[in-house]
Scaffold this motif. Structure first.
Motif, short mmCIF file in Angstrom:
data_model
loop_
_atom_site.label_atom_id
_atom_site.label_comp_id
_atom_site.label_asym_id
_atom_site.label_seq_id
_atom_site.Cartn_x
_atom_site.Cartn_y
_atom_site.Cartn_z
N ILE A 176 0.81 -1.24 -0.03
CA ILE A 176 0.04 -0.06 0.07
C ILE A 176 0.91 1.14 -0.05
O ILE A 176 0.80 2.09 -0.76
CB ILE A 176 -0.92 -0.07 1.18
CG1 ILE A 176 -1.88 -1.16 1.05
CG2 ILE A 176 -1.73 1.36 1.32
CD1 ILE A 176 -2.63 -1.50 2.43
N GLY A 177 1.87 1.30 0.78
CA GLY A 177 2.73 2.54 1.08
C GLY A 177 3.55 2.71 -0.27
O GLY A 177 3.70 3.81 -0.80
N SER A 178 3.80 1.64 -1.03
CA SER A 178 4.74 1.68 -2.28
C SER A 178 3.66 2.58 -3.23
O SER A 178 4.05 3.26 -4.26
CB SER A 178 5.01 0.60 -2.79
OG SER A 178 5.81 0.55 -4.07
N PHE A 179 2.48 2.10 -3.30
CA PHE A 179 1.61 2.55 -4.40
C PHE A 179 0.93 4.12 -4.05
O PHE A 179 0.86 4.85 -5.02
CB PHE A 179 0.23 1.71 -4.37
CG PHE A 179 0.31 0.42 -5.16
CD1 PHE A 179 0.43 0.66 -6.83
CD2 PHE A 179 0.38 -0.72 -4.86
CE1 PHE A 179 0.82 -0.51 -7.55
CE2 PHE A 179 0.45 -1.89 -5.53
CZ PHE A 179 0.76 -1.61 -7.02
N LEU A 180 0.99 4.42 -2.64
CA LEU A 180 0.63 5.53 -2.36
C LEU A 180 1.61 6.70 -2.18
O LEU A 180 1.42 7.67 -1.68
CB LEU A 180 -0.34 5.56 -0.90
CG LEU A 180 -1.46 4.67 -1.07
CD1 LEU A 180 -2.41 4.83 0.22
CD2 LEU A 180 -2.59 5.27 -2.17
N HIS A 181 2.77 6.22 -2.49
CA HIS A 181 4.18 6.91 -2.19
C HIS A 181 4.27 7.81 -0.75
O HIS A 181 4.51 8.98 -0.68
CB HIS A 181 4.09 8.07 -3.37
CG HIS A 181 4.02 7.57 -4.80
ND1 HIS A 181 4.94 6.75 -5.24
CD2 HIS A 181 3.02 7.66 -5.67
CE1 HIS A 181 4.61 6.35 -6.53
NE2 HIS A 181 3.53 6.80 -6.81
N TRP A 182 4.29 6.82 0.10
CA TRP A 182 4.45 7.33 1.47
C TRP A 182 5.75 7.92 1.73
O TRP A 182 6.66 7.60 1.00
CB TRP A 182 4.15 6.43 2.47
CG TRP A 182 2.76 6.01 2.48
CD1 TRP A 182 1.71 6.62 2.18
CD2 TRP A 182 1.96 4.89 3.56
NE1 TRP A 182 0.40 6.02 2.37
CE2 TRP A 182 0.61 5.14 3.26
CE3 TRP A 182 2.54 3.75 4.28
CZ2 TRP A 182 -0.37 3.99 3.79
CZ3 TRP A 182 1.61 2.97 4.84
CH2 TRP A 182 0.11 3.00 4.64
N SER A 183 6.05 8.43 2.76
CA SER A 183 7.51 8.96 2.91
C SER A 183 8.41 7.81 2.98
O SER A 183 8.30 6.88 3.66
CB SER A 183 7.41 9.72 4.55
OG SER A 183 8.62 9.90 4.99
N LYS A 227 11.92 -2.87 -3.09
CA LYS A 227 11.29 -1.61 -2.34
C LYS A 227 12.35 -0.92 -1.56
O LYS A 227 12.30 0.55 -1.85
CB LYS A 227 10.08 -1.74 -1.67
CG LYS A 227 8.97 -2.52 -2.70
CD LYS A 227 8.60 -1.49 -3.97
CE LYS A 227 7.69 -2.25 -4.89
NZ LYS A 227 7.43 -1.62 -5.96
#
Length: 353
Positions: free
Chosen positions: A19-26, A225
């Motif tokens: 999820i974080g990879s797709f949403l470009h989290w910090s 990642k």
């Protein structure tokens, strides 16, 4: 308790990684999530290899643990090579040597030594490994640095390729020596005093191998990642590529071995603990590093087997310290503390460099 925590980290960490990879989290947040997820996955790899060690014996069990532990680092390194992070890869190889010889062995000797005043292991294996350690680090890593001072870049790469092929052949010969031609010739010195009790593995052979395969695939995804966060993490926290490779990547990549070696030492199974720590170092130096040199030929930037002076001196120092401490076939908590002290001194140096 610890197993439940690691299970929770895997169940939470893998979805968050996606999820974080797709949403470009910090990048900092994702770096932390990726590291914790890899460490949790490594714990499952460690438990699986521990189960296989019970079934197959200490030498093969230690070899399996080292191999699958190094598989994590090999995967991270290949993705780093693809991204052109040659410095990080070389630093992570340095970190693996230092981490296994000083941190893993140091923690194993220290924690095991707090429970047992003297812990013995196979002195013949220790002396055999000492010679290989000196060859792998002092000969194969230092020699290229000496010869490449006045060499062209193409010649340096040719020398690295030649050394890599020789090291892989010798490593395979060493395995053939230990597991085939001389298997059982040198019995562990500690067996007479500490006979191994009959153990029941946590998982059966098929389940253990399935867990290893699944965890390795998950680690491959998360590692790819993780590599992409290095630049942002380095800039934000002020960490150099050298420090990230030597300390962070090495600790995360070798988490399975760290846990397994310490558990084995606490159970007074020093043959397995030492095989994990030293066997993993030999595998990194004589197989993983040469393979990475050859793999790098398929990427835009090739990686010569040439380390910086601080990396070389640190590795040589770690090798000779381990040889001196392990050559008598027994250890105690103070010797473990000595190895840990050396690791932290070097860690401070790499952080400030």
């Amino acid at each position: 308790m610890a197993n439940k925590i690691f299970l929770a980290l895997v169940i939470i960490g893998i979805p968050l990684s996606v999820i974080g990879s797709f949403l470009h989290w910090s990048g900092i947040l994702m770096f932390a999530i990726y590291c914790l997820t890899i460490i949790a996955l490594s714990s499952f790899m460690g438990r699986a290899t521990e189960s296989l060690a019970v079934v197959m014996g200490p030498r093969i069990g230690g070899l399996l643990n080292a191999t699958f532990g190094n598989a994590v680092e090999l995967i991270i390194a290949i993705f780093s090579l693809q991204a052109g992070l040659i410095g990080v890869v070389l630093a992570s190889l340095t970190g693996s040597v230092l981490g296994n010889l000083l941190l893993v062995a140091g923690l194993s000797f220290f924690i095991g030594g707090t429970k047992y005043k003297r812990q013995k292991f196979n002195v013949y294996d220790a002396r055999h490994n000492a010679g290989l350690l000196i060859f792998a680090v002092v000969v194969a890593f230092v020699i290229p640095e000496v010869f490449t001072q006045n060499m062209a870049e193409t010649s340096t790469m040719s020398l690295s390729i030649g050394i890599s092929i020789i090291m892989i052949i010798l490593y395979l010969a060493a395995l053939f020596f230990k597991l085939v031609t001389h298997r059982g010739v040198y019995q562990p010195a500690a067996d007479a005093e500490n006979p191994h009790e009959e153990e029941v593995p946590e998982w059966g052979k098929k389940k253990a191998m399935a867990v290893l395969a699944g965890a390795t695939l998950a680690v491959a995804y998360v590692s790819e990642k993780l590599v992409h966060t290095f630049h942002e993490v380095g800039e934000t926290l002020g960490w150099s590529e050298l420090f990230i490779g030597v300390i962070i990547v090495a600790i995360v990549g070798n988490a399975a071995e760290h846990a397994s070696a310490i558990i084995m030492a606490y159970k007074n199974k020093m043959d397995v603990a030492v095989e994990i720590a030293i066997g993993s170092t030999l595998q990194v130096a004589m197989f993983v590093a040469p393979v990475l040199v050859l793999v790098s030929l398929f990427f835009p930037v090739s990686m010569p087997l040439v380390f910086t002076l601080p990396e070389l001196i640190s590795m040589v120092t770690a090798v000779f310290l381990m040889v001196m401490i392990s050559n008598d076939g027994e250890t105690n908590w103070f010797e473990g503390l000595t190895l840990l002290a050396a690791y932290f001194i070097m860690g401070i140096g790499f952080y400030l460099l």
